[in-house]
Each structure stands twice: as C-alpha cells, then as structure tokens.
Design a protein around this motif. Structure first.
Motif, PDB file in Angstrom:
ATOM      1  N   GLY A  64       0.777  -1.224   0.000  1.00 52.11           N
ATOM      2  CA  GLY A  64       0.000   0.000   0.000  1.00 52.11           C
ATOM      3  C   GLY A  64       0.812   1.278   0.000  1.00 52.11           C
ATOM      4  O   GLY A  64       0.242   2.369  -0.074  1.00 52.11           O
TER       5      GLY A  64
ATOM      6  N   ARG B 135      -3.416   4.098   2.465  1.00 51.56           N
ATOM      7  CA  ARG B 135      -3.787   3.044   3.400  1.00 51.56           C
ATOM      8  C   ARG B 135      -2.831   1.887   3.214  1.00 51.56           C
ATOM      9  O   ARG B 135      -2.765   1.293   2.132  1.00 51.56           O
ATOM     10  CB  ARG B 135      -5.229   2.579   3.204  1.00 51.56           C
TER      11      ARG B 135
ATOM     12  N   SER C  13      -1.631  -1.916   4.159  1.00 52.61           N
ATOM     13  CA  SER C  13      -2.230  -3.185   4.570  1.00 52.61           C
ATOM     14  C   SER C  13      -1.132  -4.138   5.028  1.00 52.61           C
ATOM     15  O   SER C  13      -0.011  -4.104   4.515  1.00 52.61           O
ATOM     16  CB  SER C  13      -2.986  -3.827   3.409  1.00 52.61           C
TER      17      SER C  13
ATOM     18  N   THR D 238      -6.110  -9.281   8.440  1.00 49.50           N
ATOM     19  CA  THR D 238      -5.346  -8.149   7.929  1.00 49.50           C
ATOM     20  C   THR D 238      -5.428  -6.984   8.908  1.00 49.50           C
ATOM     21  O   THR D 238      -6.477  -6.758   9.532  1.00 49.50           O
ATOM     22  CB  THR D 238      -5.863  -7.718   6.551  1.00 49.50           C
TER      23      THR D 238
ATOM     24  N   TYR E 223      -4.588  -2.760   9.104  1.00 45.28           N
ATOM     25  CA  TYR E 223      -4.431  -1.594   8.237  1.00 45.28           C
ATOM     26  C   TYR E 223      -3.834  -0.432   9.020  1.00 45.28           C
ATOM     27  O   TYR E 223      -4.000  -0.323  10.239  1.00 45.28           O
ATOM     28  CB  TYR E 223      -5.784  -1.166   7.662  1.00 45.28           C
TER      29      TYR E 223
ATOM     30  N   GLN F  51      -4.179   3.575   8.254  1.00 45.98           N
ATOM     31  CA  GLN F  51      -4.660   4.681   7.435  1.00 45.98           C
ATOM     32  C   GLN F  51      -3.802   5.898   7.736  1.00 45.98           C
ATOM     33  O   GLN F  51      -3.713   6.311   8.904  1.00 45.98           O
ATOM     34  CB  GLN F  51      -6.131   4.971   7.727  1.00 45.98           C
TER      35      GLN F  51
ATOM     36  N   CYS G 144       5.027  -3.672   9.330  1.00 46.09           N
ATOM     37  CA  CYS G 144       4.089  -4.229  10.294  1.00 46.09           C
ATOM     38  C   CYS G 144       4.786  -5.348  11.051  1.00 46.09           C
ATOM     39  O   CYS G 144       5.626  -6.059  10.489  1.00 46.09           O
ATOM     40  CB  CYS G 144       2.809  -4.727   9.628  1.00 46.09           C
TER      41      CYS G 144
END
Length: 125
Positions: free
Chosen positions: A7, A18, A20, A77, A79, A81, A95
């Motif tokens: 993303g 955003r 992911s 998942t 996210y 933002q 992540c």
C-alpha cells in the motif's frame, strides 16, 4: 506468522494512503500488532500498536490524529490509514507482531518476533 505489507507509494503533502498487512500461517487476532517506520539514517520508530483485543490503540505523538490502525479479523489483515501526510512521514513502514507484549515494551522494535518486508511511503511535492 508471515506478514505481507503493501500500500505504500508516492503522495503529495496533505494526501492519504492506506497500508495493509496481510497475515498468513496464524490468526492475527491472537497477536499484538504494531507498525514501525524507518527513514534513511534513523532508528526504527514506533508508529502505532494495538492489543490483541483491538480495544485500545497507542500512537506516536507525531502521528496522533492523522494515522489510524485497524483490524479486519475476517481478512486476517491489519491496516494503517495515513491522512494529512507530511514530508517527515517519508519512511519504510513495517508491520510487526508478537503473541504477547508487556505494555511498557510496546514501542520497542526489538520486542517483536515477526516482521513484514516493509513498504515505502514517500511524501513529496
């Protein structure tokens, strides 16, 4: 658990993205998840972290009010933002996950066992 981040991209100041983080191998809802970022020449920096229950999310002061971490357990998942982006948000975003994390350690990158490959976010006009 394997993590796949996506993303990222190039966006103008004030824009949005955003990110992911799709998990495989394990159910992400049983993990503490967080996002870190690293700009060239700097240490990895905590951005946001979320308890397994998903009821409380912690943010770095620099992103509070602009970034939002959320989970979609059905899609396994997480996210992130990113709104009202600034040039200083430019970094590789990662992540991360771990089964349990003591709250006082949530913002330490060396606390986490599982890392995604990172996705580049560049904010520039």
């Amino acid at each position: 658990v394997q993590l796949q981040a996506s993303g990222g991209g190039l966006v103008q100041p004030g824009g949005s993205l955003r990110l992911s983080c799709a998990a495989s191998g394990r159910t992400l809802s049983t993990y503490v998840v967080a996002w870190f970022r690293q700009a060239p020449g700097t240490e990895r920096e905590f951005v946001a972290g979320n308890r397994r229950s998903g009821d409380i999310t912690y943010y770095a002061d620099s992103v509070k009010g602009r970034f939002t971490l959320s989970r979609d357990n059905a899609k396994n998942t997480v996210y992130l933002q990113l709104n009202n982006l600034k040039p200083e948000d430019t970094a590789v975003y990662y992540c991360v996950a771990k089964r349990t994390v003591i709250l006082s350690q949530l913002r330490r990158p060396d606390e986490y066992d599982y890392w995604g490959q990172g996705t580049q976010v560049t904010v520039s006009s």
